[in-house]
Write a protein that holds these residues in place. Structure first.
Motif, PDB file in Angstrom:
ATOM      1  N   VAL A   1       0.851  -1.200   0.000  1.00  0.00           N
ATOM      2  CA  VAL A   1       0.000   0.000   0.000  1.00  0.00           C
ATOM      3  C   VAL A   1       0.882   1.244   0.000  1.00  0.00           C
ATOM      4  CG1 VAL A   1      -1.605   1.364   1.411  1.00  0.00           C
ATOM      5  CG2 VAL A   1      -1.954  -1.105   1.119  1.00  0.00           C
ATOM      6  N   GLN A   2       0.526   2.182  -0.853  1.00  0.00           N
ATOM      7  CA  GLN A   2       1.251   3.462  -0.909  1.00  0.00           C
ATOM      8  C   GLN A   2       0.255   4.606  -0.893  1.00  0.00           C
ATOM      9  OE1 GLN A   2       3.698   3.027  -4.491  1.00  0.00           O
ATOM     10  NE2 GLN A   2       5.458   2.592  -3.195  1.00  0.00           N
ATOM     11  N   LEU A   3       0.656   5.674  -0.246  1.00  0.00           N
ATOM     12  CA  LEU A   3      -0.154   6.879  -0.174  1.00  0.00           C
ATOM     13  C   LEU A   3       0.683   8.061  -0.635  1.00  0.00           C
ATOM     14  CD1 LEU A   3      -1.611   6.296   3.390  1.00  0.00           C
ATOM     15  CD2 LEU A   3      -2.800   5.916   1.243  1.00  0.00           C
ATOM     16  N   GLN A   4       0.059   8.981  -1.326  1.00  0.00           N
ATOM     17  CA  GLN A   4       0.757  10.184  -1.757  1.00  0.00           C
ATOM     18  C   GLN A   4      -0.135  11.384  -1.534  1.00  0.00           C
ATOM     19  OE1 GLN A   4       2.684   9.921  -5.516  1.00  0.00           O
ATOM     20  NE2 GLN A   4       3.298  12.069  -5.550  1.00  0.00           N
ATOM     21  N   ALA A   5       0.299  12.248  -0.643  1.00  0.00           N
ATOM     22  CA  ALA A   5      -0.447  13.474  -0.354  1.00  0.00           C
ATOM     23  C   ALA A   5       0.028  14.587  -1.282  1.00  0.00           C
ATOM     24  CB  ALA A   5      -0.251  13.877   1.095  1.00  0.00           C
ATOM     25  N   SER A   6      -0.896  15.429  -1.682  1.00  0.00           N
ATOM     26  CA  SER A   6      -0.569  16.565  -2.541  1.00  0.00           C
ATOM     27  C   SER A   6      -1.566  17.685  -2.298  1.00  0.00           C
ATOM     28  CB  SER A   6      -0.593  16.143  -4.016  1.00  0.00           C
ATOM     29  OG  SER A   6      -1.888  15.701  -4.384  1.00  0.00           O
ATOM     30  N   GLY A   7      -1.261  18.849  -2.861  1.00  0.00           N
ATOM     31  CA  GLY A   7      -2.195  19.965  -2.784  1.00  0.00           C
ATOM     32  C   GLY A   7      -1.802  21.067  -1.829  1.00  0.00           C
ATOM     33  N   GLY A   8      -0.686  20.896  -1.129  1.00  0.00           N
ATOM     34  CA  GLY A   8      -0.251  21.937  -0.214  1.00  0.00           C
ATOM     35  C   GLY A   8       0.234  23.171  -0.958  1.00  0.00           C
ATOM     36  N   GLY A   9       0.506  24.212  -0.200  1.00  0.00           N
ATOM     37  CA  GLY A   9       0.993  25.438  -0.811  1.00  0.00           C
ATOM     38  C   GLY A   9       1.080  26.558   0.195  1.00  0.00           C
ATOM     39  N   LEU A  10       1.376  27.744  -0.329  1.00  0.00           N
ATOM     40  CA  LEU A  10       1.463  28.951   0.489  1.00  0.00           C
ATOM     41  C   LEU A  10       0.235  29.804   0.217  1.00  0.00           C
ATOM     42  CD1 LEU A  10       2.955  31.067   2.221  1.00  0.00           C
ATOM     43  CD2 LEU A  10       4.140  31.796   0.130  1.00  0.00           C
ATOM     44  N   VAL A  11      -0.521  30.093   1.265  1.00  0.00           N
ATOM     45  CA  VAL A  11      -1.731  30.891   1.119  1.00  0.00           C
ATOM     46  C   VAL A  11      -1.791  31.917   2.243  1.00  0.00           C
ATOM     47  CG1 VAL A  11      -3.026  29.045  -0.022  1.00  0.00           C
ATOM     48  CG2 VAL A  11      -3.127  29.285   2.474  1.00  0.00           C
ATOM     49  N   GLN A  12      -2.666  32.887   2.069  1.00  0.00           N
ATOM     50  CA  GLN A  12      -2.886  33.878   3.111  1.00  0.00           C
ATOM     51  C   GLN A  12      -3.952  33.388   4.081  1.00  0.00           C
ATOM     52  OE1 GLN A  12      -3.732  37.615   1.070  1.00  0.00           O
ATOM     53  NE2 GLN A  12      -1.576  38.200   1.288  1.00  0.00           N
ATOM     54  N   ALA A  13      -3.924  33.929   5.274  1.00  0.00           N
ATOM     55  CA  ALA A  13      -4.936  33.593   6.265  1.00  0.00           C
ATOM     56  C   ALA A  13      -6.327  33.860   5.687  1.00  0.00           C
ATOM     57  CB  ALA A  13      -4.721  34.414   7.521  1.00  0.00           C
ATOM     58  N   GLY A  14      -7.235  32.944   5.967  1.00  0.00           N
ATOM     59  CA  GLY A  14      -8.599  33.056   5.465  1.00  0.00           C
ATOM     60  C   GLY A  14      -8.846  32.310   4.171  1.00  0.00           C
ATOM     61  N   ALA A  15      -7.770  31.902   3.512  1.00  0.00           N
ATOM     62  CA  ALA A  15      -7.910  31.202   2.233  1.00  0.00           C
ATOM     63  C   ALA A  15      -8.263  29.729   2.446  1.00  0.00           C
ATOM     64  CB  ALA A  15      -6.616  31.329   1.443  1.00  0.00           C
ATOM     65  N   SER A  16      -8.439  29.042   1.335  1.00  0.00           N
ATOM     66  CA  SER A  16      -8.775  27.624   1.356  1.00  0.00           C
ATOM     67  C   SER A  16      -7.757  26.821   0.555  1.00  0.00           C
ATOM     68  CB  SER A  16     -10.172  27.389   0.760  1.00  0.00           C
ATOM     69  OG  SER A  16     -11.160  28.045   1.518  1.00  0.00           O
ATOM     70  N   LEU A  17      -7.605  25.576   0.924  1.00  0.00           N
ATOM     71  CA  LEU A  17      -6.807  24.610   0.170  1.00  0.00           C
ATOM     72  C   LEU A  17      -7.509  23.261   0.238  1.00  0.00           C
ATOM     73  CD1 LEU A  17      -3.049  25.151   1.201  1.00  0.00           C
ATOM     74  CD2 LEU A  17      -4.017  25.471  -1.072  1.00  0.00           C
ATOM     75  N   ARG A  18      -7.306  22.457  -0.782  1.00  0.00           N
ATOM     76  CA  ARG A  18      -7.788  21.088  -0.723  1.00  0.00           C
ATOM     77  C   ARG A  18      -6.611  20.138  -0.922  1.00  0.00           C
ATOM     78  NH1 ARG A  18     -12.050  17.639  -4.429  1.00  0.00           N
ATOM     79  NH2 ARG A  18     -10.315  17.706  -5.919  1.00  0.00           N
ATOM     80  N   LEU A  19      -6.385  19.306   0.053  1.00  0.00           N
ATOM     81  CA  LEU A  19      -5.356  18.288  -0.045  1.00  0.00           C
ATOM     82  C   LEU A  19      -5.968  17.006  -0.596  1.00  0.00           C
ATOM     83  CD1 LEU A  19      -3.494  18.744   3.353  1.00  0.00           C
ATOM     84  CD2 LEU A  19      -3.197  20.001   1.212  1.00  0.00           C
ATOM     85  N   SER A  20      -5.170  16.291  -1.353  1.00  0.00           N
ATOM     86  CA  SER A  20      -5.575  14.991  -1.863  1.00  0.00           C
ATOM     87  C   SER A  20      -4.623  13.925  -1.341  1.00  0.00           C
ATOM     88  CB  SER A  20      -5.555  14.979  -3.392  1.00  0.00           C
ATOM     89  OG  SER A  20      -6.483  15.900  -3.920  1.00  0.00           O
ATOM     90  N   CYS A  21      -5.146  12.734  -1.190  1.00  0.00           N
ATOM     91  CA  CYS A  21      -4.339  11.592  -0.759  1.00  0.00           C
ATOM     92  C   CYS A  21      -4.648  10.451  -1.714  1.00  0.00           C
ATOM     93  CB  CYS A  21      -4.688  11.210   0.668  1.00  0.00           C
ATOM     94  SG  CYS A  21      -3.828   9.750   1.291  1.00  0.00           S
ATOM     95  N   ALA A  22      -3.712  10.166  -2.613  1.00  0.00           N
ATOM     96  CA  ALA A  22      -3.887   9.112  -3.592  1.00  0.00           C
ATOM     97  C   ALA A  22      -3.411   7.785  -3.018  1.00  0.00           C
ATOM     98  CB  ALA A  22      -3.121   9.450  -4.864  1.00  0.00           C
ATOM     99  N   PHE A  23      -4.237   6.775  -3.136  1.00  0.00           N
ATOM    100  CA  PHE A  23      -3.991   5.445  -2.563  1.00  0.00           C
ATOM    101  C   PHE A  23      -3.717   4.459  -3.686  1.00  0.00           C
ATOM    102  CE2 PHE A  23      -4.859   2.129   0.615  1.00  0.00           C
ATOM    103  CZ  PHE A  23      -5.224   1.061  -0.191  1.00  0.00           C
ATOM    104  N   SER A  24      -2.762   3.560  -3.464  1.00  0.00           N
ATOM    105  CA  SER A  24      -2.496   2.514  -4.443  1.00  0.00           C
ATOM    106  C   SER A  24      -1.950   1.279  -3.739  1.00  0.00           C
ATOM    107  CB  SER A  24      -1.499   2.997  -5.499  1.00  0.00           C
ATOM    108  OG  SER A  24      -0.244   3.312  -4.904  1.00  0.00           O
ATOM    109  N   GLY A  25      -2.015   0.150  -4.421  1.00  0.00           N
ATOM    110  CA  GLY A  25      -1.430  -1.069  -3.894  1.00  0.00           C
ATOM    111  C   GLY A  25      -2.356  -1.908  -3.035  1.00  0.00           C
TER     112      GLY A  25
END
Length: 119
Positions: A1-25
């Motif tokens: 089983v492998q997991l890969q997180a993505s979607g991070g970044g630099l944002v200002q306070a109050g903003a939104s982000l969506r992280l993804s976690c891709a699963f395989s294996g």
């Protein structure tokens, strides 16, 4: 089983982000997924979790009402929607998987994605 997180970044306070976690294996629906984070100089902490079907979620008090976790078993992916981000949310975010039923701990971890929230 492998997991890969993505979607991070630099944002200002109050903003939104969506992280993804891709699963395989493996079969994604055989696993619950947890989200954790670790800020510099601090212990890793629990953020949220979702059960195998997506029908049950739990959250740390610090993110309740701002973060939402979900999953799409057809796409083998879990998500962490983060709204109204605060500077104290700055951390490396990890996703992890726990075998269900019977798993006693999160046995599989992704590599982490950096989230930085500026004030």
């Amino acid at each position: 089983v492998q997991l890969q997180a993505s979607g991070g970044g630099l944002v200002q306070a109050g903003a939104s982000l969506r992280l993804s976690c891709a699963f395989s294996g493996g079969t994604f629906s055989d696993y619950g997924v947890g989200w954790f984070r670790q800020a510099p100089g601090k212990e890793r902490e629990y953020v949220a979790a979702i059960n195998w079907s997506g029908g049950r979620t739990t959250y740390a008090d610090s993110v309740k009402g701002r973060f939402t976790t979900s999953r799409d078993n057809a796409k083998n992916t879990a998500y962490l929607q983060m709204n109204r981000l605060k500077p104290e949310d700055t951390a490396v975010y990890y996703c992890a998987a726990i075998r269900v039923p019977g798993g006693k701990q999160y046995g599989y971890w992704g590599q982490g994605t950096q989230v930085t929230v500026s004030s």
